[in-house]
Scaffold this active site. Structure first.
Site, short mmCIF file in Angstrom:
data_model
loop_
_atom_site.label_atom_id
_atom_site.label_comp_id
_atom_site.label_asym_id
_atom_site.label_seq_id
_atom_site.Cartn_x
_atom_site.Cartn_y
_atom_site.Cartn_z
N GLU A 109 -7.51 28.83 -21.32
CA GLU A 109 -7.07 28.11 -20.13
C GLU A 109 -6.00 27.06 -20.48
O GLU A 109 -5.08 26.83 -19.70
CB GLU A 109 -8.28 27.50 -19.39
CG GLU A 109 -9.06 28.61 -18.70
CD GLU A 109 -10.45 28.27 -18.22
OE1 GLU A 109 -10.77 27.07 -18.09
OE2 GLU A 109 -11.24 29.20 -17.98
N ARG B 82 -10.18 28.37 -1.69
CA ARG B 82 -10.15 29.82 -1.52
C ARG B 82 -8.83 30.34 -2.08
O ARG B 82 -7.85 29.60 -2.15
CB ARG B 82 -10.21 30.24 -0.03
CG ARG B 82 -11.51 29.92 0.70
CD ARG B 82 -12.69 30.75 0.22
NE ARG B 82 -13.88 30.49 1.01
CZ ARG B 82 -14.77 29.52 0.74
NH1 ARG B 82 -14.60 28.73 -0.30
NH2 ARG B 82 -15.83 29.37 1.50
N TYR C 26 -17.11 22.65 -18.82
CA TYR C 26 -17.87 23.66 -19.58
C TYR C 26 -19.16 23.06 -20.15
O TYR C 26 -20.14 23.77 -20.32
CB TYR C 26 -17.01 24.26 -20.69
CG TYR C 26 -16.11 25.35 -20.16
CD1 TYR C 26 -16.57 26.65 -20.03
CD2 TYR C 26 -14.82 25.07 -19.73
CE1 TYR C 26 -15.78 27.65 -19.50
CE2 TYR C 26 -14.02 26.06 -19.20
CZ TYR C 26 -14.50 27.35 -19.09
OH TYR C 26 -13.72 28.33 -18.55
#
Ligand SMILES: Cc1cc2nc3c(=O)[nH]c(=O)nc-3n(C[C@H](O)[C@H](O)[C@H](O)COP(=O)(O)OP(=O)(O)OC[C@H]3O[C@@H](n4cnc5c(N)ncnc54)[C@H](O)[C@@H]3O)c2cc1C
Length: 402
Positions: free
Chosen positions: A137, A206, A95
């Protein structure tokens, strides 16, 4: 805490974000990948090429600025982003990198309009959002770790079987290389996988919905081969899975994720509406319900181009014959023959009200973005309560229903 004048400064950027948000996010991603190329292994570079990631981030930044006085209204959206981040193993320190490039991008894109006060306000606003996400999270990582058979980080799985399901969809049965148990997923959840792509010299992640019922020994994913044409390149990972990876090959997988799940604690009727490969989470849901042979009413309407690309056709037909609580209908763009289960044309819920308008039903939607958007509007026009609608986008979040 942001001061009243800082909140005012953030809100004053809303019109700019509405008009030029994508310009800002394009600049941001370019800058971040130039300075921190290692992040290309974590980000989906296909979504960078087709622009959906830049659009999704621009919409998210705009929504945050619009709701800066009460960001808690964004919690359902943030929860989904947090789910995706944790399935990609995003860590708190990343972050800081994102924040640094985002603030520099605001400065570089706005030029003189980016006053010191504005940048300070955005730095505080970003810090506040980063704190919300990091805490969210952290709790998702803890929740996931508590599920028996779950794991942290990436775990190696072997492609045990590769099975062709239609002209463009193949299934991959994935067993953990360590031979230990895997976490029982909630029907509807997805896996993040990571594969090395030699032509890019990058690992690429993915997401793929699990298409099998929960099982302690394996997961199955079913992948559409994304073809290219004169306007777009072929899909990187789906073609790698279809053309290169074979039975016995290994890929990396993170523990099941996602909140688009069957509400197993309820017995309300279910209406499943899917387009194309958006059928995969519903195959898992049906596989689970069929094995449990419960009496919950399920109606499934699916749309795809033709019979040739309709995966799991025989399995779905067998469920229909086996269970009187299950009914299905499929729309092919040009059906050679119509019968009680097959229609020609596009799926339009207004044409099958007898099938979809069921009191107390929960509605699950999955498919291409235009399909989901149209179906949400059509169901609303038929009087279906939006609170009863759940949907999964097979890409970055760009649909907002409020
Ligand atoms: C929660 C979730 C669940 C999913 N479940 C499934 C599933 O069950 N089955 C499944 O098949 N997929 C699923 N997906 C989608 C999947 O994650 C991939 O996005 C999909 O396989 C395409 O990846 P790719 O690497 O092949 O294509 P990418 O390389 O990522 O490209 C994506 C698309 O962009 C196009 N594109 C590439 N370059 C350009 C360009 N320059 N300009 C414009 N367009 C371009 C490609 O043609 C392709 O259509 C899911 C996604 C999510 C988020």
């Amino acid at each position: 805490m942001l001061t009243t004048s800082e909140i005012g400064l953030i809100k004053a950027t809303v019109p700019i974000l509405r008009e030029h948000g994508v310009l800002l996010t394009k600049h941001f991603y370019q800058r971040m990948f130039d300075h921190n190329p290692e992040l290309k292994h974590i980000f989906n570079m296909g979504n960078q090429k087709n622009g959906t990631q830049q659009t999704a981030l621009a919409l998210a930044v705009l929504a945050y600025a619009e709701n800066i006085e009460n960001p808690s209204v964004l919690l359902p959206v943030l929860q989904r982003i947090g789910d995706k981040h944790t399935s990609l193993q995003i860590s708190a320190d990343q972050y800081d990198i994102v924040g640094r490039h985002l603030l520099a991008s605001i400065s570089e894109v706005l030029g003189e309009a980016a006053t010191e006060e504005l940048i300070t306000a955005w730095a505080k606003a970003y810090g506040q959002l980063a704190d919300i996400m990091i805490n969210l999270e952290k709790s998702i990582y803890l929740q996931k770790a508590a599920v028996p058979g779950a794991w942290s980080g990436w775990r190696k799985f072997v492609i045990d079987r590769k099975v062709k399901e239609s002209d463009e969809i193949s299934s991959f049965y994935l067993r953990p290389q360590d031979g230990l148990e895997v976490a029982l997923h909630q029907p509807g959840q997805y896996l993040s996988i990571k594969v090395y792509i030699p032509s890019l010299d990058l690992y690429q992640p993915r997401q793929y919905s699990i298409s099998s019922a929960p099982d302690q020994h394996y997961y199955r994913i079913s992948v559409k081969k994304e073809a290219g044409n004169q306007n777009k390149e072929e899909g990187t990972v789906s073609n790698h899975l279809h053309n290169v990876l074979q039975e016995g090959d290994v890929l990396e997988v993170s523990t099941p994720a996602g909140d688009f799940v069957l509400n197993t604690d309820q017995s309300s009727p279910l209406v499943l509406l899917s387009g194309g490969v958006g059928q995969t989470p519903f195959v898992s849901i049906m596989d689970f319900l069929s094995a449990a042979d419960q009496q919950r009413q399920v109606r499934w309407a699916h749309a795809c181009r033709s019979e040739n690309v309709h995966a799991f056709r025989d399995q779905i037909k067998a469920w229909d014959e086996e269970h009187d609580w299950f009914k299905h209908i499929v729309f092919y763009e040009n059906a050679a023959q119509e019968d009680k289960n097959i229609r020609s044309g596009r799926l339009d819920v207004a044409e099958i009200t007898e099938m979809v308008l069921i009191p107390e039903a929960d509605y699950y939607l999955c498919g291409p973005k235009p399909f989901i958007e149209k179906t949400i509007l059509d169901l609303a026009a038929l009087g279906v309560d939006r609170k009863k609608l759940f949907f999964e986008e097979f890409g970055p979040q760009t649909i907002h229903t409020n």
